[in-house]
Design a protein around this motif. Structure first.
Motif, PDB file in Angstrom:
ATOM      1  N   HIS A  72      11.620  36.800  92.229  1.00 14.90           N
ATOM      2  CA  HIS A  72      10.642  37.846  91.941  1.00 14.90           C
ATOM      3  C   HIS A  72       9.240  37.305  92.178  1.00 14.90           C
ATOM      4  CE1 HIS A  72       8.403  40.444  88.851  1.00 14.90           C
ATOM      5  NE2 HIS A  72       8.594  41.173  89.910  1.00 14.90           N
ATOM      6  N   LEU A  73       8.779  36.402  91.302  1.00 18.26           N
ATOM      7  CA  LEU A  73       7.437  35.855  91.488  1.00 18.26           C
ATOM      8  C   LEU A  73       7.388  34.345  91.279  1.00 18.26           C
ATOM      9  CD1 LEU A  73       5.192  38.655  90.000  1.00 18.26           C
ATOM     10  CD2 LEU A  73       5.219  37.861  92.338  1.00 18.26           C
ATOM     11  N   CYS A  81       8.741  32.114  88.984  1.00 15.08           N
ATOM     12  CA  CYS A  81       8.892  31.350  87.751  1.00 15.08           C
ATOM     13  C   CYS A  81      10.222  30.601  87.787  1.00 15.08           C
ATOM     14  CB  CYS A  81       8.887  32.274  86.525  1.00 15.08           C
ATOM     15  SG  CYS A  81       7.299  33.017  86.197  1.00 15.08           S
ATOM     16  N   LYS A 109      18.175  33.524  83.152  1.00 10.12           N
ATOM     17  CA  LYS A 109      17.238  34.573  82.727  1.00 10.12           C
ATOM     18  C   LYS A 109      15.818  34.060  82.906  1.00 10.12           C
ATOM     19  CE  LYS A 109      16.532  38.565  80.447  1.00 10.12           C
ATOM     20  NZ  LYS A 109      16.868  39.857  81.024  1.00 10.12           N
ATOM     21  N   CYS A 110      15.006  34.868  83.578  1.00 13.04           N
ATOM     22  CA  CYS A 110      13.634  34.448  83.868  1.00 13.04           C
ATOM     23  C   CYS A 110      12.710  34.875  82.717  1.00 13.04           C
ATOM     24  CB  CYS A 110      13.151  35.071  85.171  1.00 13.04           C
ATOM     25  SG  CYS A 110      11.503  34.537  85.630  1.00 13.04           S
ATOM     26  N   HIS A 150       9.421  37.979  83.751  1.00 11.66           N
ATOM     27  CA  HIS A 150       9.565  39.435  83.823  1.00 11.66           C
ATOM     28  C   HIS A 150      10.993  39.877  83.553  1.00 11.66           C
ATOM     29  CE1 HIS A 150       6.116  38.319  86.365  1.00 11.66           C
ATOM     30  NE2 HIS A 150       5.546  39.337  85.796  1.00 11.66           N
ATOM     31  N   GLY A 151      11.825  38.959  83.076  1.00 12.52           N
ATOM     32  CA  GLY A 151      13.150  39.348  82.633  1.00 12.52           C
ATOM     33  C   GLY A 151      14.208  39.498  83.709  1.00 12.52           C
ATOM     34  N   ARG A 210      23.441  36.053  88.026  1.00  9.06           N
ATOM     35  CA  ARG A 210      24.738  35.550  87.610  1.00  9.06           C
ATOM     36  C   ARG A 210      24.847  34.078  87.998  1.00  9.06           C
ATOM     37  NH1 ARG A 210      27.075  40.149  86.078  1.00  9.06           N
ATOM     38  NH2 ARG A 210      26.729  41.995  87.363  1.00  9.06           N
ATOM     39  N   ASN A 247      21.406  38.511  91.790  1.00  5.17           N
ATOM     40  CA  ASN A 247      20.514  39.174  90.829  1.00  5.17           C
ATOM     41  C   ASN A 247      21.171  40.435  90.285  1.00  5.17           C
ATOM     42  OD1 ASN A 247      20.306  40.130  93.512  1.00  5.17           O
ATOM     43  ND2 ASN A 247      18.522  41.340  92.952  1.00  5.17           N
ATOM     44  N   PHE A 248      21.032  40.662  88.979  1.00  4.28           N
ATOM     45  CA  PHE A 248      21.627  41.888  88.438  1.00  4.28           C
ATOM     46  C   PHE A 248      20.801  42.516  87.325  1.00  4.28           C
ATOM     47  CE2 PHE A 248      23.582  40.683  84.337  1.00  4.28           C
ATOM     48  CZ  PHE A 248      23.302  39.328  84.360  1.00  4.28           C
ATOM     49  N   GLU A 249      19.791  41.831  86.814  1.00  9.90           N
ATOM     50  CA  GLU A 249      18.935  42.422  85.787  1.00  9.90           C
ATOM     51  C   GLU A 249      17.493  42.270  86.216  1.00  9.90           C
ATOM     52  OE1 GLU A 249      19.405  40.535  82.005  1.00  9.90           O
ATOM     53  OE2 GLU A 249      21.342  41.409  81.620  1.00  9.90           O
ATOM     54  N   GLY A 250      16.655  43.157  85.733  1.00  9.52           N
ATOM     55  CA  GLY A 250      15.223  42.997  85.934  1.00  9.52           C
ATOM     56  C   GLY A 250      14.783  43.202  87.369  1.00  9.52           C
ATOM     57  N   PRO A 251      13.541  42.798  87.656  1.00  5.19           N
ATOM     58  CA  PRO A 251      12.929  43.196  88.917  1.00  5.19           C
ATOM     59  C   PRO A 251      13.243  42.339  90.136  1.00  5.19           C
ATOM     60  CG  PRO A 251      11.340  42.056  87.565  1.00  5.19           C
ATOM     61  CD  PRO A 251      12.600  42.114  86.771  1.00  5.19           C
ATOM     62  N   ALA A 252      13.943  41.223  90.004  1.00  2.90           N
ATOM     63  CA  ALA A 252      14.136  40.348  91.166  1.00  2.90           C
ATOM     64  C   ALA A 252      14.787  41.125  92.299  1.00  2.90           C
ATOM     65  CB  ALA A 252      15.004  39.146  90.796  1.00  2.90           C
ATOM     66  N   PRO A 253      14.200  41.091  93.494  1.00  8.51           N
ATOM     67  CA  PRO A 253      14.700  41.926  94.582  1.00  8.51           C
ATOM     68  C   PRO A 253      15.876  41.337  95.338  1.00  8.51           C
ATOM     69  CG  PRO A 253      12.683  40.828  95.262  1.00  8.51           C
ATOM     70  CD  PRO A 253      12.938  40.422  93.842  1.00  8.51           C
ATOM     71  N   SER A 256       8.932  26.998  82.942  1.00  8.81           N
ATOM     72  CA  SER A 256       8.104  28.158  82.610  1.00  8.81           C
ATOM     73  C   SER A 256       8.188  28.382  81.115  1.00  8.81           C
ATOM     74  CB  SER A 256       8.604  29.407  83.341  1.00  8.81           C
ATOM     75  OG  SER A 256       8.584  29.196  84.726  1.00  8.81           O
ATOM     76  N   VAL A 296       7.671  44.416  85.856  1.00  5.91           N
ATOM     77  CA  VAL A 296       9.067  44.410  85.436  1.00  5.91           C
ATOM     78  C   VAL A 296       9.827  45.556  86.106  1.00  5.91           C
ATOM     79  CG1 VAL A 296      10.579  44.650  83.425  1.00  5.91           C
ATOM     80  CG2 VAL A 296       8.498  43.322  83.255  1.00  5.91           C
ATOM     81  N   PRO A 299       7.397  43.210  93.521  1.00  2.73           N
ATOM     82  CA  PRO A 299       6.117  42.528  93.344  1.00  2.73           C
ATOM     83  C   PRO A 299       5.003  43.053  94.244  1.00  2.73           C
ATOM     84  CG  PRO A 299       7.881  40.974  93.891  1.00  2.73           C
ATOM     85  CD  PRO A 299       8.512  42.290  93.693  1.00  2.73           C
ATOM     86  N   ASN A 323      12.813  35.405  76.914  1.00  2.00           N
ATOM     87  CA  ASN A 323      13.570  35.992  78.016  1.00  2.00           C
ATOM     88  C   ASN A 323      13.098  37.395  78.358  1.00  2.00           C
ATOM     89  OD1 ASN A 323      15.210  33.705  78.215  1.00  2.00           O
ATOM     90  ND2 ASN A 323      16.473  34.444  76.528  1.00  2.00           N
ATOM     91  N   TRP A 324      11.857  37.688  77.950  1.00  2.00           N
ATOM     92  CA  TRP A 324      11.225  38.972  78.244  1.00  2.00           C
ATOM     93  C   TRP A 324      12.032  40.147  77.707  1.00  2.00           C
ATOM     94  CZ3 TRP A 324       6.436  38.425  78.858  1.00  2.00           C
ATOM     95  CH2 TRP A 324       5.635  39.487  79.261  1.00  2.00           C
ATOM     96  N   LEU A 341      21.558  44.442  80.524  1.00  2.00           N
ATOM     97  CA  LEU A 341      20.611  45.312  81.229  1.00  2.00           C
ATOM     98  C   LEU A 341      20.995  45.433  82.695  1.00  2.00           C
ATOM     99  CD1 LEU A 341      17.323  43.776  79.808  1.00  2.00           C
ATOM    100  CD2 LEU A 341      18.187  46.028  79.263  1.00  2.00           C
ATOM    101  N   ASN A 398      21.387  46.294  86.206  1.00  2.00           N
ATOM    102  CA  ASN A 398      20.709  47.339  86.974  1.00  2.00           C
ATOM    103  C   ASN A 398      21.671  48.168  87.796  1.00  2.00           C
ATOM    104  OD1 ASN A 398      18.043  46.766  86.332  1.00  2.00           O
ATOM    105  ND2 ASN A 398      18.037  45.026  87.720  1.00  2.00           N
ATOM    106  N   ARG A 444      14.269  53.126  83.747  1.00  2.00           N
ATOM    107  CA  ARG A 444      14.769  51.766  83.572  1.00  2.00           C
ATOM    108  C   ARG A 444      15.201  51.543  82.121  1.00  2.00           C
ATOM    109  NH1 ARG A 444      13.602  46.766  85.951  1.00  2.00           N
ATOM    110  NH2 ARG A 444      13.553  47.858  87.916  1.00  2.00           N
ATOM    111  N   LYS A 492      17.420  50.711  88.824  1.00  2.00           N
ATOM    112  CA  LYS A 492      16.606  49.690  89.485  1.00  2.00           C
ATOM    113  C   LYS A 492      15.696  50.318  90.539  1.00  2.00           C
ATOM    114  CE  LYS A 492      16.107  45.233  91.244  1.00  2.00           C
ATOM    115  NZ  LYS A 492      16.588  43.941  91.576  1.00  2.00           N
ATOM    116  N   TYR A 493      16.283  50.937  91.554  1.00  2.00           N
ATOM    117  CA  TYR A 493      15.460  51.521  92.612  1.00  2.00           C
ATOM    118  C   TYR A 493      15.822  52.991  92.803  1.00  2.00           C
ATOM    119  CZ  TYR A 493      14.383  46.734  94.030  1.00  2.00           C
ATOM    120  OH  TYR A 493      13.982  45.426  94.072  1.00  2.00           O
TER     121      TYR A 493
END
Lengths: 194, 371
Positions: A119-120, A122, A134-135, A138-139, A143, A148-154, B168, B186, B190, B255-256, B273, B275, B354, B360-361
């Motif tokens: 994502h960004l 971290c 888990k990041c 931004h969450g 796996r 990727n399966f949760e949050g914003p990671a593309p 982090s 989130v 990005p 973990n946000w 969660l 997606n 969300r 997600k999208y």
């Protein structure tokens, strides 16, 4: 009084004549001295060339600024030990702080996962109880295999080149990465089979 | 007491609290005449009187200090990073109340054919720079410096060990003024949340004086004269900025994950969660079919939703409830205004989806456009 006035007037006249004379003379003599069209254009060319050179220099300096001054780079290739050092189904955080790599032993292969969140950038944490990365920024979550399966990671985490050297020790090469969304995870260099 | 805390924790989950705040918002800050008549009927404009203000502040400050009896709440709000944010929020509340009170006073005066409070006779409206203005600035400067000195002595700077790229902090938080942006990141890719949206926000704010050229209410506080503008601006300011700062500062934990105000920041809180894209939701879950190979067919529902949102709703509004407004604005101004408004509205819609169904999208075209 009258005299001096007359004097002044004469002086003025003379000066005026001189001025006019000088001007005419200058115009004659200086036909190549910044007055003609040709010389004007050449000055414009010189001026613009100087301006372009300045801007070019500025652009070069700016581009140079983007290249880091530090030459030191952490080692990009390292030996990660034998396959037997990693238990099946284990995510090893042994090399995380030193090289930014998780060694993950999946069912049929050992892979080297990058610890950079897609994502960004971290560094996620491995949560053993939930079996996910888990990041904290931004969450995003991934796996065990990096998907990727949760949050914003593309996209999934990247995997790095991993191979066995002559002594049967795994070597990770961080300069080569393999991306799932490009179908590179089945390339032979992206894993060590077990 | 524990039950009450638990109820508040549950209600503060964003899908509940944001929805409630968004609905209540339009009654408190009515954008149209109809909403304003409801606002009057519910006596909500009483909030902007002196008595209402005292009650409002007493409630908020009282609830805050009562809450500090709870160890979890206290641990979060007394972090050196967070103390100024809490102060800032009280400041926001006070100045919101103050400006709304002045606006309501002026509305009442204008309704009685009086001049607004700020009106002064042009021949008398002079203030001397020296000494009046310079003294005020000097005193303000000294007070600020005293406050900063007190602050730096009273609260230790949260210094940590040298930066380490492979470590982090958990949670890793932006400075308070960027927490709204971090919260946006989130829910969107990005480059959208980090580049496109901030540009739209800045360009949108810059375009305000060109969109809103109506002279009514210029030079003094007023609400009734410019309901729609004030309401929309407040929506962006209070719900899309201040609310997200509150959430980012006080309710995003390790973990946000989301944590209620009285919840312990548990490093091992398990939240599922996973997606799902709109395309999978419709094709696989609802229609029981595999995802089509053609990307356009696969994403057609999302594209249709986006098209409806940005291309169909604005003309519909222009033909119905915003008819007069549209006639006044003209095509270009109306289009710009509507694009900005619909973009501002689409943001919480996506966030809400969300929170509720882990969407997600809406449109997912990998490597090209993910929204």
């Amino acid at each position: 009084m009258a005299d001096s006035k007359q004097d002044q007037a004469d002086k003025l006249k003379a000066a005026g004549a001189g001025k006019a004379h000088g001007h005419v003379a200058k115009g004659h003599v200086a036909s190549g001295d910044g007055q003609t069209r040709r010389s004007f254009i050449s000055w414009v060319v010189v001026g613009w060339a100087a301006f372009a050179a300045c801007m070019g220099g500025l652009a070069t300096i700016t581009m140079r600024f983007f290249a880091p001054n530090v030459l030191y780079e952490p080692q990009q290739t390292f030996r990660a030990g034998a396959v037997s050092e990693y238990a099946p189904g284990e995510v090893s955080t042994r090399w995380k702080s030193k090289f930014g790599i998780w060694i993950v032993r999946l069912d049929d292969r050992v892979v080297a996962l990058s610890t950079i969140c897609t994502h960004l950038g971290c560094t996620p944490n491995w949560l053993a109880s939930e079996q996910k990365f888990k990041c904290p920024c931004h969450g995003s979550a991934f796996r065990m295999n990096g998907i990727n399966f949760e949050g914003p990671a593309p996209r999934p985490l990247e995997r790095h080149k991993i191979y066995l050297d002559d002594e049967g020790i795994m070597v990770v090469d961080k300069t080569v990465s393999f991306r799932q969304e490009r179908g590179q995870w089945d390339e032979p260099e992206s894993f060590v089979a077990v | 007491m524990d039950t009450l805390k638990h109820v508040i924790n549950v209600l503060s989950a964003p899908q509940v609290s944001f929805l409630a705040a968004a609905i209540a918002f339009f009654f408190v800050f009515p954008p149209t005449d109809r909403f304003q008549s409801w606002n009057r009927r519910l006596r909500l404009d009483w909030l902007w009187t002196v008595k209402g203000g005292i009650l409002l502040h007493a409630l908020v400050i009282g609830a805050f200090f009562l809450s500090t009896l709870d160890p979890n709440f206290r641990a979060i709000v007394t972090k050196p990073d967070n103390v100024p944010i809490a102060l800032l929020l009280f400041g926001t509340l006070f100045f919101l109340w103050l400006s709304m009170k002045q606006a309501c006073d002026n509305d009442a005066r204008l309704a009685n054919d009086q001049k607004p409070n700020e009106y002064t006779d042009p021949s008398e409206s002079k203030i001397l720079v020296w000494p009046d203005l310079v003294y005020i600035e000097l005193i303000a400067g000294i007070l600020c410096m005293a406050a900063l000195i007190f602050w730096s002595i009273a609260l230790e700077a949260p210094l940590e060990e040298p930066a380490n790229p492979t470590l982090s902090p958990n949670p890793a938080k932006a400075p308070w003024y960027f927490l709204g942006l971090q919260e946006m990141l989130v829910y969107f890719d990005p480059w959208l949340a980090g580049v496109v949206f901030p540009v739209i926000i800045i360009v949108g704010l810059m375009s305000l004086p060109y969109i809103d050229t109506e002279p009514g209410g210029s030079g003094y506080y007023s609400y009734s004269d410019r309901k729609l503008y004030v309401s929309l601006f407040m929506f962006g300011w209070l719900l899309l900025w201040v609310y997200l700062i509150i959430v980012g500062a006080f309710m995003r934990g390790p973990n946000w994950n989301f944590f209620g105000p009285y919840e312990r920041w548990d490093l091992h809180k398990v939240v599922a969660l996973t997606n799902i894209n709109l395309s999978s939701l419709i094709w696989v879950k609802l229609l029981n079919q595999p995802l089509p190979d053609n990307i356009i067919i696969r994403e057609m529902f999302g594209i249709a939703m986006l098209g409806f949102h940005f291309l169909v709703i604005p003309p519909l509004l222009a033909m119905t409830i915003l008819k007069k407004f549209y006639a006044r604005m003209g095509n270009v101004k109306y289009a710009v205004f509507m694009f900005l408004s619909m973009a501002a509205v689409s943001l919480p819609i996506k966030m809400f989806l969300r929170w509720t169904i882990n969407l997600k999208y809406v449109v997912a075209i990998p490597g090209w456009f993910n929204l």
